[in-house]
Design a protein around this motif. Structure first.
Motif, PDB file in Angstrom:
ATOM      1  N   PHE A  56       8.163  15.969  74.292  1.00 36.66           N
ATOM      2  CA  PHE A  56       7.345  15.243  73.312  1.00 36.66           C
ATOM      3  C   PHE A  56       7.382  13.725  73.505  1.00 36.66           C
ATOM      4  O   PHE A  56       6.391  13.049  73.200  1.00 36.66           O
ATOM      5  CB  PHE A  56       7.800  15.587  71.894  1.00 36.66           C
ATOM      6  N   ASP A  57       8.494  13.174  73.977  1.00 35.22           N
ATOM      7  CA  ASP A  57       8.598  11.723  74.124  1.00 35.22           C
ATOM      8  C   ASP A  57       9.485  11.391  75.327  1.00 35.22           C
ATOM      9  O   ASP A  57      10.634  10.971  75.175  1.00 35.22           O
ATOM     10  CB  ASP A  57       9.185  11.103  72.853  1.00 35.22           C
ATOM     11  N   THR A 105      14.155   8.861  78.254  1.00 38.83           N
ATOM     12  CA  THR A 105      14.680   8.026  79.333  1.00 38.83           C
ATOM     13  C   THR A 105      15.452   6.841  78.771  1.00 38.83           C
ATOM     14  O   THR A 105      16.511   6.458  79.292  1.00 38.83           O
ATOM     15  CB  THR A 105      13.528   7.525  80.223  1.00 38.83           C
ATOM     16  N   ALA A 106      14.953   6.260  77.679  1.00 36.05           N
ATOM     17  CA  ALA A 106      15.592   5.086  77.078  1.00 36.05           C
ATOM     18  C   ALA A 106      16.989   5.391  76.550  1.00 36.05           C
ATOM     19  O   ALA A 106      17.864   4.525  76.570  1.00 36.05           O
ATOM     20  CB  ALA A 106      14.721   4.542  75.951  1.00 36.05           C
ATOM     21  N   ILE A 107      17.218   6.625  76.090  1.00 33.18           N
ATOM     22  CA  ILE A 107      18.541   6.972  75.546  1.00 33.18           C
ATOM     23  C   ILE A 107      19.415   7.686  76.580  1.00 33.18           C
ATOM     24  O   ILE A 107      20.487   8.181  76.257  1.00 33.18           O
ATOM     25  CB  ILE A 107      18.409   7.854  74.289  1.00 33.18           C
ATOM     26  N   GLY A 108      18.949   7.688  77.845  1.00 32.88           N
ATOM     27  CA  GLY A 108      19.789   8.198  78.919  1.00 32.88           C
ATOM     28  C   GLY A 108      19.593   9.650  79.299  1.00 32.88           C
ATOM     29  O   GLY A 108      20.391  10.199  80.069  1.00 32.88           O
ATOM     30  N   VAL A 109      18.554  10.292  78.783  1.00 31.06           N
ATOM     31  CA  VAL A 109      18.273  11.681  79.155  1.00 31.06           C
ATOM     32  C   VAL A 109      17.385  11.682  80.401  1.00 31.06           C
ATOM     33  O   VAL A 109      16.331  11.037  80.407  1.00 31.06           O
ATOM     34  CB  VAL A 109      17.567  12.437  78.007  1.00 31.06           C
ATOM     35  N   SER A 110      17.802  12.385  81.434  1.00 34.90           N
ATOM     36  CA  SER A 110      17.053  12.417  82.687  1.00 34.90           C
ATOM     37  C   SER A 110      15.853  13.351  82.562  1.00 34.90           C
ATOM     38  O   SER A 110      16.007  14.574  82.503  1.00 34.90           O
ATOM     39  CB  SER A 110      17.953  12.875  83.834  1.00 34.90           C
ATOM     40  N   THR A 111      14.658  12.777  82.533  1.00 35.28           N
ATOM     41  CA  THR A 111      13.445  13.603  82.444  1.00 35.28           C
ATOM     42  C   THR A 111      13.243  14.410  83.725  1.00 35.28           C
ATOM     43  O   THR A 111      12.751  15.540  83.682  1.00 35.28           O
ATOM     44  CB  THR A 111      12.217  12.730  82.181  1.00 35.28           C
TER      45      THR A 111
END
Length: 294
Positions: A170-171, A176-182
């Motif tokens: 969804f976002d 990516t900004a909070i460190g989750v690897s898309t």
């Protein structure tokens, strides 16, 4: 008992495919399952040529490797070649499928190995494909164990990675900004789709797998604006499609997989027309009622 086996197998596959299909639809990648189900043909052929065996496990491993490769190539052509997603999907699965056909015609022409037998399973044969131990004990249809295992793996994957899958769907920018690897979660999702597709199409058929990946989630999408509810509705629709499709096939004395796909399509059509929020008939009625009387 045969009816119960077939409906149970269909329900397991429908729920597993449908839950992953929810993420694919929202990511605008609904046809990835179709691409994988056709692109794995060269993997099946290569597995046979290397091993000399038509054992299902060997062929599934070969298909699984090519399935993952398919998703990597689709992403590569999309990102590096600046192709649209649908174009990269089309290019990848058509040339891989063609490669598989060539390998069969050149190296396996005299062997009972063709694109029909490796791509199109038949769910009606589920009660006949029994798991028999070395001591002669019949444990039931092998497909139920395979489908059940994949079902548990996918449920575990979604439960453990729900937050990451939700955010990257969804976002992705916020993720990516909070460190989750898309990128990592994209490939994990594609690997899950590959596993599910490859494990399912041998038993229920490629066409039914694609239908179950797309139709129930698309129907649920029309019925609710809540993603958790969409997952639940998709699972329920999968069971309905399996049961209603089986009895429709019995009534018409026709293909079970075809009947299940037909039921899935009819349910989508009903939702498309009469969904309270998105149905075109419902929208037309609301607009008519909203007009002031002349």
């Amino acid at each position: 008992m045969d009816a119960l086996y077939i409906i149970t197998a269909g329900s397991l596959v429908a729920i597993t495919c449908g839950l992953l299909g929810c993420f694919l639809i929202l990511r605008k990648m609904a046809m990835v399952g179709d691409a994988i189900s056709h692109a794995v043909l060269p993997g099946i052929v290569l597995a046979f040529l290397i091993s000399g065996s038509r054992d299902s496990v060997v062929m599934l491993l070969g298909a699984g490797v090519i399935g993952i490769l398919t998703t990597v190539l689709i992403e590569f052509f999309h990102k590096k070649g600046n192709l649209q997603a649908d174009a990269s999907i089309g290019v990848t699965f058509t040339w891989l499928f063609a490669l598989g056909v060539i390998l069969i015609s050149v190296f396996a022409n005299e062997v009972d190995l063709d694109q029909d037998c490796v791509l199109h399973g038949e769910i009606a044969y589920v009660p006949l494909d029994l798991w028999i131990t070395d001591s002669g004990v019949i444990l039931g249809p092998r497909v139920l164990y395979v489908s059940g295992f994949v079902f548990l793996v996918i449920i575990g994957f979604i439960v453990l990675g729900y937050k990451e899958l939700y955010l990257t769907t969804f976002d992705p920018a916020f993720a990516t900004a909070i460190g989750v690897s898309t990128v990592l979660w994209h490939y994990l999702l594609m690997a899950a789709v590959s596993l599910t597709t490859v494990a399912s199409f041998e038993s229920v058929g490629a066409i039914l797998v694609v239908a179950l990946l797309i139709a129930p989630p698309a129907t649920a999408y029309m019925l609710t604006n809540s993603f958790p509810k969409m997952l639940v509705v998709t699972a329920l629709l999968g069971v309905i499609v399996s049961a209603a499709g089986y009895y429709l096939a019995v009534l018409l004395d026709g293909s079970i997989a075809g009947a299940m796909s037909t039921v899935a399509g009819l349910l989508f059509l009903i939702a498309f027309l009469f969904s309270p929020s998105e149905g075109i008939v419902s929208i037309a009625i609301r607009r008519k009622l909203a007009k002031p009387n002349a």
